[in-house]
Design an enzyme around this catalytic site. Structure first.
Site, mmCIF file in Angstrom:
data_model
loop_
_atom_site.group_PDB
_atom_site.id
_atom_site.type_symbol
_atom_site.label_atom_id
_atom_site.label_comp_id
_atom_site.label_asym_id
_atom_site.label_seq_id
_atom_site.Cartn_x
_atom_site.Cartn_y
_atom_site.Cartn_z
ATOM 1 N N GLY A 154 49.897 26.045 45.236
ATOM 2 C CA GLY A 154 50.260 27.049 44.228
ATOM 3 C C GLY A 154 51.737 27.373 44.392
ATOM 4 O O GLY A 154 52.548 26.488 44.663
ATOM 5 N N ARG A 155 52.055 28.662 44.297
ATOM 6 C CA ARG A 155 53.473 29.073 44.337
ATOM 7 C C ARG A 155 54.133 28.757 45.686
ATOM 8 O O ARG A 155 55.193 28.139 45.746
ATOM 9 C CB ARG A 155 53.583 30.582 44.050
ATOM 10 N N ILE A 156 53.502 29.193 46.792
ATOM 11 C CA ILE A 156 54.143 29.005 48.104
ATOM 12 C C ILE A 156 54.116 27.529 48.497
ATOM 13 O O ILE A 156 55.105 26.981 48.991
ATOM 14 C CB ILE A 156 53.459 29.881 49.176
ATOM 15 N N ARG A 237 45.837 32.533 55.560
ATOM 16 C CA ARG A 237 45.074 33.598 56.198
ATOM 17 C C ARG A 237 44.372 33.016 57.417
ATOM 18 O O ARG A 237 43.905 31.868 57.382
ATOM 19 C CB ARG A 237 44.031 34.183 55.229
ATOM 20 N N GLU A 266 43.945 39.775 63.588
ATOM 21 C CA GLU A 266 45.349 40.116 63.801
ATOM 22 C C GLU A 266 45.399 41.534 64.332
ATOM 23 O O GLU A 266 44.721 42.394 63.766
ATOM 24 C CB GLU A 266 46.139 40.016 62.492
ATOM 25 N N HIS A 285 52.584 37.163 61.722
ATOM 26 C CA HIS A 285 52.456 37.366 60.276
ATOM 27 C C HIS A 285 53.780 37.847 59.647
ATOM 28 O O HIS A 285 53.860 38.949 59.119
ATOM 29 C CB HIS A 285 51.327 38.376 59.983
ATOM 30 N N GLY A 287 55.586 35.923 57.372
ATOM 31 C CA GLY A 287 55.928 35.076 56.225
ATOM 32 C C GLY A 287 56.901 35.716 55.241
ATOM 33 O O GLY A 287 57.899 35.116 54.842
HETATM 34 N N1 LIG Z 1 51.967 34.626 55.988
HETATM 35 C C1 LIG Z 1 52.352 35.497 55.081
HETATM 36 O O1 LIG Z 1 53.091 36.422 55.368
HETATM 37 C C2 LIG Z 1 51.912 35.338 53.666
HETATM 38 C C3 LIG Z 1 50.693 34.773 53.357
HETATM 39 N N2 LIG Z 1 50.321 34.595 52.051
HETATM 40 C C4 LIG Z 1 49.041 33.939 51.754
HETATM 41 O O2 LIG Z 1 49.328 32.792 50.942
HETATM 42 C C5 LIG Z 1 48.356 32.714 49.912
HETATM 43 C C6 LIG Z 1 48.890 31.896 48.756
HETATM 44 O O3 LIG Z 1 49.867 32.593 48.019
HETATM 45 P P1 LIG Z 1 50.447 31.982 46.648
HETATM 46 O O4 LIG Z 1 50.979 30.625 46.868
HETATM 47 O O5 LIG Z 1 51.321 33.005 46.048
HETATM 48 O O6 LIG Z 1 49.097 31.875 45.810
HETATM 49 P P2 LIG Z 1 48.760 30.901 44.597
HETATM 50 O O7 LIG Z 1 47.600 31.511 43.912
HETATM 51 O O8 LIG Z 1 49.992 30.600 43.823
HETATM 52 O O9 LIG Z 1 48.305 29.557 45.354
HETATM 53 C C7 LIG Z 1 47.047 29.374 45.936
HETATM 54 C C8 LIG Z 1 46.557 27.981 45.564
HETATM 55 O O10 LIG Z 1 45.336 27.727 46.249
HETATM 56 C C9 LIG Z 1 44.473 27.048 45.357
HETATM 57 N N3 LIG Z 1 43.076 27.232 45.760
HETATM 58 C C10 LIG Z 1 42.335 28.363 45.740
HETATM 59 N N4 LIG Z 1 41.081 28.119 46.170
HETATM 60 C C11 LIG Z 1 41.037 26.808 46.497
HETATM 61 C C12 LIG Z 1 40.027 25.956 46.994
HETATM 62 N N5 LIG Z 1 38.785 26.410 47.239
HETATM 63 N N6 LIG Z 1 40.321 24.675 47.213
HETATM 64 C C13 LIG Z 1 41.563 24.196 46.946
HETATM 65 N N7 LIG Z 1 42.574 24.943 46.463
HETATM 66 C C14 LIG Z 1 42.303 26.242 46.238
HETATM 67 C C15 LIG Z 1 44.753 27.661 43.993
HETATM 68 O O11 LIG Z 1 44.337 26.801 42.948
HETATM 69 C C16 LIG Z 1 46.275 27.821 44.058
HETATM 70 O O12 LIG Z 1 46.934 26.672 43.571
HETATM 71 C C17 LIG Z 1 48.052 34.179 49.607
HETATM 72 O O13 LIG Z 1 46.789 34.338 48.985
HETATM 73 C C18 LIG Z 1 48.097 34.827 50.972
HETATM 74 O O14 LIG Z 1 46.823 34.808 51.562
HETATM 75 C C19 LIG Z 1 51.126 35.000 51.051
HETATM 76 C C20 LIG Z 1 52.340 35.579 51.304
HETATM 77 C C21 LIG Z 1 52.826 35.821 52.635
HETATM 78 O O1 LIG Z 2 51.658 38.965 50.690
HETATM 79 C C1 LIG Z 2 50.779 38.616 51.494
HETATM 80 O O2 LIG Z 2 49.660 38.229 51.129
HETATM 81 C C2 LIG Z 2 51.052 38.688 52.930
HETATM 82 O O3 LIG Z 2 50.307 38.198 53.711
HETATM 83 C C3 LIG Z 2 52.260 39.389 53.425
HETATM 84 O O4 LIG Z 2 53.340 39.227 52.667
#
Ligand SMILES: NC(=O)C1=CN([C@@H]2O[C@H](COP(=O)(O)OP(=O)(O)OC[C@H]3O[C@@H](n4cnc5c(N)ncnc54)[C@H](O)[C@@H]3O)[C@@H](O)[C@H]2O)C=CC1
Ligand SMILES: O=C(O)C(=O)CO
Length: 324
Positions: A154-156, A237, A266, A285, A287
């Site tokens: 997805g986005r990240i 996660r 965590e 955590h 990110g």
């Molecule tokens: N470590 C950190 O600080 C951070 C962690 N995150 C985590 O990263 C995750 C992703 O964020 P974004 O990229 O913005 O979300 P997003 O929604 O743009 O990307 C998630 C992707 O996973 C895919 N997906 C969902 N379920 C699936 C499955 N069962 N099988 C295969 N693909 C599947 C979706 O189709 C989508 O393309 C967040 O939900 C969050 O949990 C986000 C920001 C910071």
């Molecule tokens: O945005 C999220 O989902 C995080 O894990 C922290 O930025």
């Protein structure tokens, strides 16, 4: 309207709340609140700007009877019981996009750090254990031209793919719920099934949201199908990975290393064996933890609260059914 901000946030976001007439009570001491304490704070609160990943479950939502909107300062919303929020007609918003670059940076950092054992080697220096220049000891592996497999593009995931392509001309493969044609065009990403993702990747980076389908998807069975030389990166996660199985896979040499920004639970216990492994790097955590990104996340959340205050739709709504 009463507004509560569950942790301290950048001044720019507080200014947004003030400018639009929301006089928020902020947890300025940044004290960790248990769920009971959060419920206590939110007893007569109308709008909540929630920082962190404390469970906003059925009990919380049903206990805070005045809530009319929750703006999360995170993109992930696996900690919110959306079904109950929707039934109670509480709109919930998140912060997509603004944190993608920063989070992909941490995935990239972990990928590089694990491949070169940078953290454990730095630790040796700090502990006075580095004695001599060694030609053959503890060598790393290079990323150049290797295959990066992305689980959840997805986005990240796309931001990471762009960086990996530009820096190391990595070959990008991915497994997702559906094809990501933008990524296929931009970074020549190739869609593969889950088995091929496991068996063909030199590095697998996890970027799905946490759901019933993705929980513990990286388990004993998955690790056995990965290359012995593979590196696992998790900035998604903690629960996407079965941690006990990961520990075993690393101990048995079924995979080469792991870089984790997230864990389950965590914080990770200091006695977790992962922390003693030279091919593992664990971060707390971080990110999205840059000044720029955290400011944008908080401002986005504040703007969503303003919308809720004015009974307008929140811009980054995650349960749009509340408006039907
Ligand atoms: N470590 C950190 O600080 C951070 C962690 N995150 C985590 O990263 C995750 C992703 O964020 P974004 O990229 O913005 O979300 P997003 O929604 O743009 O990307 C998630 C992707 O996973 C895919 N997906 C969902 N379920 C699936 C499955 N069962 N099988 C295969 N693909 C599947 C979706 O189709 C989508 O393309 C967040 O939900 C969050 O949990 C986000 C920001 C910071
Ligand atoms: O945005 C999220 O989902 C995080 O894990 C922290 O930025």
């Amino acid at each position: 309207m009463k507004v509560f901000v569950s942790r301290n946030i950048p001044t720019a976001a507080i200014d947004v709340l003030k400018e639009y007439g929301l006089d928020a009570h902020i947890n300025v001491d940044n004290k960790h609140l248990t769920q009971d304490q959060l419920i206590q704070e939110c007893q007569d609160v109308d709008l909540l700007l929630n920082v962190g990943h404390a469970d906003l479950d059925k009990h919380f939502l049903e206990s805070c009877k005045h809530l009319k909107g929750i703006a999360l300062a995170s993109v992930g919303y696996d900690h919110v019981d959306l079904q109950t929020a929707t039934a109670l007609r509480i709109p919930v918003s998140n912060t997509p996009g603004v944190l993608s670059g920063a989070t992909a940076d941490v995935a990239f950092l972990l990928m590089l750090a694990v491949s070169r054992k940078a953290f454990s080697r730095a630790h040796e220096v700090r502990e006075g254990k580095w004695k001599d220049f060694e030609f053959m000891q503890d060598l790393g592996i290079e990323l150049n031209g290797k295959t990066l497999g992305i689980y959840g593009l997805g986005r990240i995931g796309l931001e990471l793919a762009k960086k990996a392509k530009a820096a190391y001309n990595m070959n990008i493969i991915y497994y997702n719920r559906s094809r990501n044609l933008e990524a296929e065009k931009l970074v020549d990403a190739r869609y593969v099934n889950f088995d091929d993702l496991l068996s063909q990747s030199d590095v697998i980076s996890l970027h799905t949201n946490l759901s019933a389908e993705t929980q513990y998807r990286f388990n004993k069975d998955a690790f056995r199908r990965m290359k012995k030389s593979a590196i696992l990166i998790n900035t998604a996660r903690g629960k996407v990975v079965h941690e006990k199985d990961l520990i075993e896979a690393l101990q048995l040499g079924e995979i080469w290393g792991a870089g984790l920004d997230v864990s389950n639970p965590e914080p990770m216990s200091p006695s977790n064996p992962l922390l003693d492994m030279p091919n593992v790097c664990v971060l707390p955590h971080i990110g999205s933890a840059t000044i720029e990104t955290r400011t944008q996340m908080a401002v986005m959340a504040a703007n969503n609260l303003i919308a809720a205050k004015n009974s307008n739709p929140m811009m980054q709504i995650v349960n749009k059914e509340v408006y039907l």
